[in-house]
Write an enzyme that holds these catalytic residues in place. Sequence first.
Site, PDB file in Angstrom:
ATOM      1  N   GLU A 116     -81.587  94.474 -52.871  1.00 29.44           N
ATOM      2  CA  GLU A 116     -80.890  94.087 -53.911  1.00 29.44           C
ATOM      3  C   GLU A 116     -81.564  93.695 -55.339  1.00 29.44           C
ATOM      4  O   GLU A 116     -81.101  93.846 -56.371  1.00 29.44           O
ATOM      5  CB  GLU A 116     -79.941  92.713 -53.541  1.00 29.44           C
TER       6      GLU A 116
ATOM      7  N   SER B 187     -36.783  63.214 -10.341  1.00 26.82           N
ATOM      8  CA  SER B 187     -37.203  62.070  -9.391  1.00 26.82           C
ATOM      9  C   SER B 187     -38.622  61.713  -9.762  1.00 26.82           C
ATOM     10  O   SER B 187     -39.232  60.625  -9.186  1.00 26.82           O
ATOM     11  CB  SER B 187     -37.112  62.360  -7.878  1.00 26.82           C
TER      12      SER B 187
END
Length: 804
Positions: free
Chosen positions: A110, A499
């Site tokens: 770069e 239940s």
Amino acid sequence: MPKTNDTKARKSAGRSQTPKRGLLFRLIRFLFFCSLLGGVLALCAGAALYFHFSQNLPQITSLADYQPPIVSTVYSDDGRKIGEFFKERRIVIPLDQMPPMLLKAFVSAEDSRFYKHAGTDILGIIRAMFKNIEAGAIVQGGSTITQQVTRSFLLTREKSYERKIKEAILARRIDKAFSKEEVLYLYLNQIYLGHGAYGVEAASQNYFGIPASQISLAQCAVLAGLPQAPSRYSPFHHWEKAKARAIYVLNRMHDEQYITNVEVANAVSELDKLDIKPRRNLYIEQIPHYTEYIRRYVENKYGEDLLYTGGLTITTAANIEMQKMARSAIERGLRDLDKREGYRGPITRIQPEQIEEFSGGLPQDPLQPGTIATGVVVSVADDDKVAMVRMGTSMGSLSIGDMKWARQPNPDIAPFNWGGTIQKISQALAVGDVIEVLVKEKTQDSDLFALALEQEPLVESALLCIETETGHVKAMVGGRDFATSKFNRAYQSRRQPGSAFKPIIYSAAIDKGYTPATILHDTAVVFGNSDNDFTWKPQNYKEKFHGKTLLRDALAKSRNVPTVKIMQDISVSYVINYARKFGIKSDLSPDLSLALGSSGLSVLELVQAYSVFANQGFYIEPCFVTRITDRKGNVLEEYTHNSRKAIDQSTAYVMTHLLQGVVEHGTGWRAKALERPAAGKTGTTNDLFDAWFVGYTPRLVTGVWAGYDNEKPMGKGETGSRAACPIWLDFMQQALKDKPVRVFPVPEGVDWAKIDAETGLLAIPESKKTVFECFKQGTVPTKYSPRPGEVDETSDLFRNDLSQ
């Protein structure tokens, strides 16, 4: 005379040349002053432009406090990563955690003069121009790394001369204010490298599955090749382009004398061996329902911005292994349940001539025993009781014994009764049926696989497990498949517990003076309201009544009518207020139907309620998150053991003893296979819409629910005992494997006595059936059971039959 003439000639020539020299001098001087003026004007213009573009530029001091959006990470109880939340997947790391070759790779690709220029590089721009002309494509950019930092942090990506001028000015300022290392630190953590990865650490994990500190030279080159065009050079989608770009980076590193020819050759050779796969989605793969719960919790408490950009470290109570156990238990349990309901038919049906083409589109990977595969039926032989199934390039045989369950669905026929199985393969399968099969082992001396018929379950389930002593939620599964449905049935759903709600009522009754030996009358009772002409006649399961019943047996056998009578005695409002002590916050019906579990509860609520019994009467707030820190390590929250006394220890233990009876002698009998002390209760609603089992050991409290989201019946016999308890048992057997057996501790304030199971009084030698029962201190019966021929004068007549 000649001499006189020569002299005159020289004088005449001198007079003619003087004006010419003066003119040239004046011209040169004019041009010099013009150039000087032009230079001054150019400098002034440059200064004016600089002054103009320098106005209102961003302050570079903001770079000194670099706090970009970073990933918030979620961890399990043992520190393993289970999820990430982010808008930009960025993980900031210091330069010393990056390989030196990684820095050199980026600089070479770069900005090769990075360490020489002062933020901008005219020579670099000229060099890049010639390189691009030579290559016939853009292979180098003119922007320096410092300029890229400027663009990323301080400016937009707008393509204009104004932006470029501002970029150059800021780049020079940054170069003066920051060291080269500081600029690289900003650049390598900020840059976008494709597929949602910002910075080299996130990119390294994305593409290679390892941190940046561990990557090789070849991998460094791949990453350094990405900034120019992350999409074009994607290692996932365009590997050949990515590889060519990486080779270019390696050659640039060689040109800059960072690496040798041998290192270039070795790295190029390694490129072909790199295993580049898409990053695993931990959020989906690990424990998605749990992680989604964490996401909602943190977002609601701290806000979306902090969750997705704040870099939080979130440590949870989740145990990955227990999560896997829960998911596998649910998968097996639901597949078994689904088979009991019958076969819904093939996935699709194709014509025989389409089989070859269809098989070519199936996965061609070698089949592994234990996996579920898609196949197509190629032949059916009722006489041989076998069907042949093709799965890609593999073949398998499906015998009648591995598909007898494939009857036509009929909710009125139990799978274990007549009519619940098929006798011929052709009753369920035909050539061209596309089906799901379980791959078993290869048959002996053959390339054929033995298969079993499968189908994708439609019924759902949820499981939640809390560590008893800590309140830590170790496992939570909110459904069979998170990818199909993200709805979390463990805490978002409210279903009738049936239940499974009764232990709370019985606990309230014990605190009101009832004992395990209290005699209840299981007889018909009718409740009516003349104002609206309403009558209600509660029924037991299978609509049978059993007369005089010990409270212990009424709970163990899940009798409805005695429970309703208890609630009528102690009052509905008392039970509702009592339930709040257990952490139940859902709305509860203010009528006697609450005795049958008519009010919707979440699995989480019911499990935390049962944990009160397991914790000897103390309510411990369930814990999902144990610790949260921000990006700087500041603690935002940390779990502290938050408990309060909900009920007496003696009451809690009496209930545990009763619920052990449910497992040993009642509807929870399947849990006996755990082969260690366990207590629990089944729950089944009318029309078999919901099935529950909530049970616990001294170490873990676990609840399981099963049912359809659209509340349709699961089929005859699919009670909590059959549909939910096997899932609970499967999970608990895995979770407690190799763990030492513990017994429930007996607190002070509990007395024991041998009771006559028929009368509820103290046993005598003539008692036919006895039970060694525990009582709250001071509530042991004082009378003995009458001897044969004596009159039974019990003092519990009022409670024995409240309706008469």
